[in-house]
Design a protein around this motif. Structure first.
Motif, PDB file in Angstrom:
ATOM      1  N   THR A  87       0.828  -1.204   0.000  1.00 55.52           N
ATOM      2  CA  THR A  87       0.000   0.000   0.000  1.00 55.52           C
ATOM      3  C   THR A  87       0.862   1.254   0.000  1.00 55.52           C
ATOM      4  O   THR A  87       0.573   2.234  -0.705  1.00 55.52           O
ATOM      5  N   GLY A 138       2.316   1.751  -3.460  1.00 57.83           N
ATOM      6  CA  GLY A 138       1.306   2.311  -4.352  1.00 57.83           C
ATOM      7  C   GLY A 138       1.104   3.800  -4.105  1.00 57.83           C
ATOM      8  O   GLY A 138       0.952   4.584  -5.053  1.00 57.83           O
ATOM      9  N   SER A 140       1.874   6.737  -6.897  1.00 58.93           N
ATOM     10  CA  SER A 140       0.759   7.590  -7.321  1.00 58.93           C
ATOM     11  C   SER A 140       1.012   9.059  -7.009  1.00 58.93           C
ATOM     12  O   SER A 140       0.323   9.933  -7.535  1.00 58.93           O
ATOM     13  N   ASN A 197      -2.771   7.708 -10.968  1.00 59.53           N
ATOM     14  CA  ASN A 197      -3.222   6.706  -9.991  1.00 59.53           C
ATOM     15  C   ASN A 197      -3.556   5.376 -10.646  1.00 59.53           C
ATOM     16  O   ASN A 197      -3.198   4.299 -10.144  1.00 59.53           O
ATOM     17  N   LEU A 257      -1.732   1.754 -10.104  1.00 61.27           N
ATOM     18  CA  LEU A 257      -2.515   0.590  -9.703  1.00 61.27           C
ATOM     19  C   LEU A 257      -2.331  -0.561 -10.686  1.00 61.27           C
ATOM     20  O   LEU A 257      -2.153  -1.713 -10.280  1.00 61.27           O
ATOM     21  N   MET A 305      -0.772  -4.302  -9.709  1.00 60.71           N
ATOM     22  CA  MET A 305      -1.767  -5.366  -9.570  1.00 60.71           C
ATOM     23  C   MET A 305      -1.164  -6.759  -9.711  1.00 60.71           C
ATOM     24  O   MET A 305      -1.491  -7.655  -8.916  1.00 60.71           O
ATOM     25  N   LEU A 327      -4.427  -1.752  -1.897  1.00 61.95           N
ATOM     26  CA  LEU A 327      -3.600  -1.130  -2.927  1.00 61.95           C
ATOM     27  C   LEU A 327      -4.344   0.025  -3.603  1.00 61.95           C
ATOM     28  O   LEU A 327      -3.759   1.078  -3.881  1.00 61.95           O
ATOM     29  N   ALA A 328      -5.638  -0.172  -3.853  1.00 59.13           N
ATOM     30  CA  ALA A 328      -6.438   0.898  -4.453  1.00 59.13           C
ATOM     31  C   ALA A 328      -6.509   2.102  -3.523  1.00 59.13           C
ATOM     32  O   ALA A 328      -6.378   3.256  -3.962  1.00 59.13           O
ATOM     33  N   SER A 387      -3.192   4.015  -3.643  1.00 56.88           N
ATOM     34  CA  SER A 387      -3.011   4.853  -4.834  1.00 56.88           C
ATOM     35  C   SER A 387      -3.815   6.147  -4.731  1.00 56.88           C
ATOM     36  O   SER A 387      -3.409   7.181  -5.271  1.00 56.88           O
TER      37      SER A 387
END
Length: 376
Positions: A98, A101, A105, A110, A114, A118, A139-140, A143
């Motif tokens: 995380t 990411g 970002s 972003n 991602l 992935m 992770l989302a 970002s």
């Protein structure tokens, strides 16, 4: 409500509906909405495309170029190998992924960050025996959090900076957002790494349980005078379509053909490699008069080891070359074992929007498309 207000509301609702439908690309829908505003007189024709010269748009375009460069150069893969712990537990692994990411970002798009991470997230989920969602969702979030820390991290920061300049004040600098954005990002990453990922609902991957790919392949012989003899593979597959079966290979004169041409004629004595559900196998065989190869296989001689051939198991490997026609003679030699794989179409792939027929998946690459999973 005035007529102009009614028109703009109608165009906005139609645009949102087109976005939700997903039939056309989002950029085409947006361009169509802009054109509709010009035709309706809501936007002057001379200023319709003035927004493309806005500094925020140009900066975002440059960030996309940077993202593409990082993706093609492999720099992110090298960074991931050095930053992510190799033998840490789930909490530390998710927190590190995380944070990575969020870092990426902050300086690139972003969505691009991602997409790059992935595959790493999926590998982390497999190695830690975690559901993919418990790694992908943090992770989302990372970002999103990282984009708040810099001027170019997210388009809203650029837009705010541009409007600030229009008021007569200077624009924001690259790291003016960092004191507040970094504090929020660190707090969010700590929460996601320690607690947040545990709150993600556990959903079984569709088809992951109870679908043994090796249990659905079988060999069936075409007896002389059967309904299948003399038909093309296309006709046979059309007949098998009702049972959900598919021909993925053919054996003739001890030569195995992987992904045979649909126009190939089937002869008596050929062996078809069929992919089918166990419950529908009997119906698929009886409909065309096929017989299981196991029942037709002669007994091995005393000085020869028996072959392990069982219905529902993967085909035995040998050193024969898969050859279909003259076009397949140039293909490299490979074992005859049929391998079932799951492949993901990444964002921006050349395969997007094209069918298996368009790319000649079977004829050019010798690949049978068995199924497509979309949105889980």
């Amino acid at each position: 409500m005035t007529s102009d207000q009614g028109l703009i509301v109608g165009i906005m609702l139609a645009t949102i509906a087109m976005f939700l439908w997903g039939r056309w690309r989002h950029d085409m829908v947006a361009a169509g909405a802009l054109l509709a505003c010009v035709l309706a007189g809501l936007v002057p024709a001379t200023g319709a495309f003035a927004g493309f010269g806005h500094p925020a748009v140009i900066t975002v375009a440059c960030v996309l170029v940077l993202s593409r460069g990082l993706q093609t150069s492999g720099a992110v893969d090298v960074l991931a190998r050095h930053v992510l712990p190799a033998s840490a537990g789930p909490t530390l692994s998710i927190a590190a992924l995380t944070a990575l990411g969020a870092l990426l970002s902050a300086f690139m798009n972003n969505v691009g960050a991602l997409a790059l991470l992935m595959p790493v997230a999926m590998q982390t989920a497999r190695s830690r025996e975690l559901p993919p969602g418990r790694v992908l969702m943090p992770l989302a979030f990372g970002s999103i959090l990282g984009g708040m820390t810099t001027l170019i991290g997210t388009p809203p920061n650029l837009i705010v900076s541009g409007f600030r300049a229009q008021t007569g004040a200077s624009t924001f600098a690259m790291f003016d957002f960092t004191p507040v954005g970094l504090a929020v990002a660190v707090a969010g990453i700590v929460f996601v790494g320690l607690i947040g990922w545990r709150l993600v609902p556990i959903r079984r991957q569709a088809g992951a349980e109870g679908f043994d790919t090796g249990a659905y392949l079988t060999e069936a012989r075409v007896p002389e005078g059967s309904k299948a003899a003399g038909k093309t593979l296309r006709e046979i597959e059309a007949a098998l379509d009702e049972t959900g079966a598919q021909v993925v290979g053919l054996i003739r004169n001890e030569v195995r053909v992987t992904a045979p041409s649909p126009g190939r004629l089937v002869r008596g004595g050929d062996v078809l490699v069929i992919e089918a559900e166990a419950e529908a196998l009997a119906s698929a065989l009886s409909g065309l008069g096929l017989e299981l190869e196991e029942a037709e296989r002669p007994e091995p001689e005393a000085d020869e080891p028996p072959e392990d051939v069982k219905t529902g198991r993967k085909d035995r490997a040998s050193d024969d070359e898969a050859a279909d026609d003259a076009a397949q003679k140039d293909k490299p030699r490979a074992p005859d074992e049929i391998v079932l794989m799951e492949l993901a179409v990444l964002p921006g792939s050349a395969l997007t929007g094209r069918s298996a027929t368009d790319i000649l998946l079977r004829a050019r690459y010798g690949i049978n498309l068995l199924a497509v999973s979309r949105h889980g």
